[in-house]
Write a protein that holds these residues in place. Sequence first.
Motif, short mmCIF file in Angstrom:
data_model
loop_
_atom_site.label_atom_id
_atom_site.label_comp_id
_atom_site.label_asym_id
_atom_site.label_seq_id
_atom_site.Cartn_x
_atom_site.Cartn_y
_atom_site.Cartn_z
N LEU A 1 58.05 4.83 10.66
CA LEU A 1 57.21 3.62 10.56
C LEU A 1 57.85 2.58 11.47
O LEU A 1 59.00 2.17 11.25
CB LEU A 1 57.16 3.14 9.11
N SER B 1 56.25 -7.64 11.50
CA SER B 1 54.96 -6.95 11.51
C SER B 1 54.54 -6.53 10.10
O SER B 1 53.43 -6.05 9.91
CB SER B 1 55.05 -5.71 12.39
N LYS C 1 56.59 -4.47 7.99
CA LYS C 1 57.17 -3.20 7.55
C LYS C 1 57.90 -3.34 6.20
O LYS C 1 57.66 -2.57 5.28
CB LYS C 1 58.18 -2.68 8.59
N SER C 2 58.77 -4.34 6.15
CA SER C 2 59.55 -4.51 4.92
C SER C 2 58.65 -4.89 3.74
O SER C 2 58.85 -4.42 2.62
CB SER C 2 60.64 -5.55 5.11
N ASP D 1 64.83 2.23 4.75
CA ASP D 1 64.50 0.99 5.45
C ASP D 1 65.65 0.63 6.40
O ASP D 1 66.71 0.18 5.97
CB ASP D 1 64.29 -0.13 4.42
N ILE E 1 62.00 3.82 8.56
CA ILE E 1 61.63 2.56 9.20
C ILE E 1 62.77 2.21 10.13
O ILE E 1 63.91 2.11 9.69
CB ILE E 1 61.42 1.45 8.16
N LEU F 1 52.82 -0.50 12.71
CA LEU F 1 52.29 -1.72 12.10
C LEU F 1 52.48 -2.86 13.09
O LEU F 1 53.56 -3.03 13.64
CB LEU F 1 53.06 -2.07 10.83
N LYS G 1 47.71 -1.63 10.50
CA LYS G 1 48.13 -0.36 11.09
C LYS G 1 47.31 -0.16 12.36
O LYS G 1 46.08 -0.14 12.32
CB LYS G 1 47.87 0.78 10.09
#
Lengths: 329, 240, 291
Positions: free
Chosen positions: B36, B42, B44-45, B165, B196, B213, B218
């Motif tokens: 990812l 963007s 992600k987290s 992550d 990620i 992302l 997406k």
Amino acid sequence: MTALSPSLSPPARRLPKPFSWPVLVAGLAIVAVEMTLGAQVSEYYLLLAYIILQYVVLSTGWNILGGYAGYVNFGTAGFFAVGCYTTIALEKLAAVPLPLAILAAGVVAGLIGLGTGYLTLRLRGVFFSIATLALAVVLQTLIVNWSFVGGSRGAYVMRPDAIAPFASYVQYLLVVMTVLAMVAVLAAIAIERSWIGMGLAAIRDDELAAEASGVPGLRLKLLATTLCGAFMGMAGAPFPYFITYVDPPSAFSLAIAVNAIAMPLIGGTATWWGPVLGAVLLGFTQQVLTVTISSAANLLIVGILLVVFVTVAPTGVVGITRAWRGRRA
Amino acid sequence: MSRPILEARGVTKQFGGFTALDGVELAIGPGERVGLIGPNGSGKSTFVNCLTGALTPEKGAIHFLNEDVTALPAWQRARRGLVRSFQIPRPFKKLSVIENVQVPLRFALSEPPPTGIDRRAMDILDSIGLDAKANWAPKDLSQVELRKLELGRALAANPRLLIADEAMAGLSDSEVDEIVALLERLNGEGIAVILIEHIMRAVMRFSQRIVVLVAGRKIADGDPAEVMRHEDVERAYLGQ
Amino acid sequence: MNFSWDLLLNAVTSGIMLGGFYAAVAVGITIAFGMLDIVNIAHPAFMVLGAFLAFLSINTLGIDPFLSALGFAAIAFVFGRYFYRAYYHFFERRGDDSLQGLAFFFGIMFIVEISLVLIFGVDYRLIDLPYLATTYEIGIVQIPLRLAAPCLAGVAMLVAIQFYLSRTFTGRAILAVAQDLEAVRFVGADPIRTKEIAFGIAMASAIVAGVLLIIIQSVEPSIGREFIGRAFAICVLGGMTSLPGTLLAAMILGIAETMTSTFFGPSWSPAVAFGLLLLTLAFKPSGLLGR
């Protein structure tokens, strides 16, 4: 958890058994001493021992939530007073034996702890702390307005006659408080050494990571909050018989509010014996000093000690001794 | 693809007036290796936090192993095998290395490991190369060891899907290879992994599929080589 | 409980006046707790200290408390800066110990309170300002100057601080701290110095609030504890970081308390703040103006 140090041989460390026989034996030994000597020494010593043991219960109860889970309960005096007034209310209704009153006080104070926790523990820990501070004020307001238990005038409580095999009612109170202290310490040890203590420690260190590791944060915190409140309430339940006249300022006492926090923090919050040590050291010192200086000056000293310890010795007396022994080894 | 183990449908998360996630869809199959990626900020987290229960999305649903977990707290998702590691290592500071691994062993498993918690904890430390430091305090570990502990703790929760992550930020090339090898080994045991990551070398080497992302949406999802040729992805990465 | 429009209108009016004073108490909590994330539960204790300073200044020096308030506030500002620096050194820098930090302020609260007990005793003290003895009557509504002046002073202080925060470089840096520590570095301000100044302002506001307190009511050393619940309830209800929110929440609490006091009896009013705090935490932790 014990002190950590880099070591080259890593045997999987086993937690000691949750039940502590030595503490049980020591507790029973103290009871035996109280039974034999209690009738011979001056009542002053019985009262002194009672006060110190009461602080052991309060300090240990505080530490279950504060030391193990890292949540600060500022409302000790409020929970203690709830215990006091549960006894008074029961006493007005019927002749309830003391152990039953203690249980009832534990239930009422535990439920108040649970309720406060339920409403605030989803948020950051400071909100719980602030809520407990305000809780003490609001409980005092309730008691002042509740004339059934004496309101702001206070209430007199008759000490019952001595119950066999005790020589005096004070001796009985002392033994009851000793048993209570023993139960509190045993509970603290059981928590500290079991998976509950490990979960609470994980929450204390990092709540988000704890939840991500499957630790049911809210539930464990509520358990700790309830136990903490319950022990504080139970510590207060015999108090009316101890001083025989209770009014809001004596039940919601400043001394209890500050000592319940100062004792574990000065003793050391990481283990069960930190709070016990803090209670014995500070409790004894204060009782001795009260003879020479006023109780207000006494509390000032406790407050200053608290500030000094949290700033320069955050691990408490236990931590200092450990560091000192570690350096010599 | 066989029936997905994780399905996120229309996940939308707002902070105040700012839309951090806007209807993100994602399906992960059993044993899949998915990268990812996306520029900073963007989402992600935020997406990881929504998947694992640290945040609750305003809209959308998250299904894991054919169960709607959208309303479940983080610890219950962890117990079902939806497990994450953290971007910045977050060890339990006052617990020893082995105790850090024991926490999920005691709390996240539906039944205790057959070999016992202590044995299993040592086995995990062994597999991440921290067995010699079992009784150390986390503060005495190096950065790469902390990353490994973070993964070891996630591994202890017996994941079906591991969301790693940014497990490699700030590590040297050889350390990145170590972590990628570790993730590949876990995946070999049947654990699906979402990686990620900013380090494209690691993502390209590890992922069978890449999801991109950008600004909470997406914009691409598919074969790594194709995704990287996608013009929106190029624009998002080169244009910033 | 006997209801009448007369009582209601007067309750609302005195509630607003009380609210203005509460705003003065809570503004320092909003800065320290809301913006700087410092849980200064000793704030009300410092307020009581301010009240006793006002008492001393008029009774031993004969200086008008409003005048001496400015002097004391300046001293408190400097003291607050050093106080924050010490707090930073011992707690924030260490990073992980909110427990110790909370206990620290609890200890400070006790030290201030008990010191006042040892110096002044536990008696209630009041000051008497002849020029505030007037009570205006507008229709059926009574406006005693003794309540109106502290209200105006409190609101004026809040507005002044709001102007400072929104119009000056340091003020904006303080607001940036409230959002995110890193943002401050972008602005080019030193975050520690910024927080020092903000805490100094909070401390000064506590002293000023204390002067207003002893004009409104008689004061004894432990009275500060009644204000902890109030000040934090206002801060949270007001949305933690917003001064207009603080003012609004202070007014709401003031009115709720005077209504309770009028219709149920004054001894119940300390419970109102706690109820409000719990309700806010349980149902609307983002505060009134929060989204």
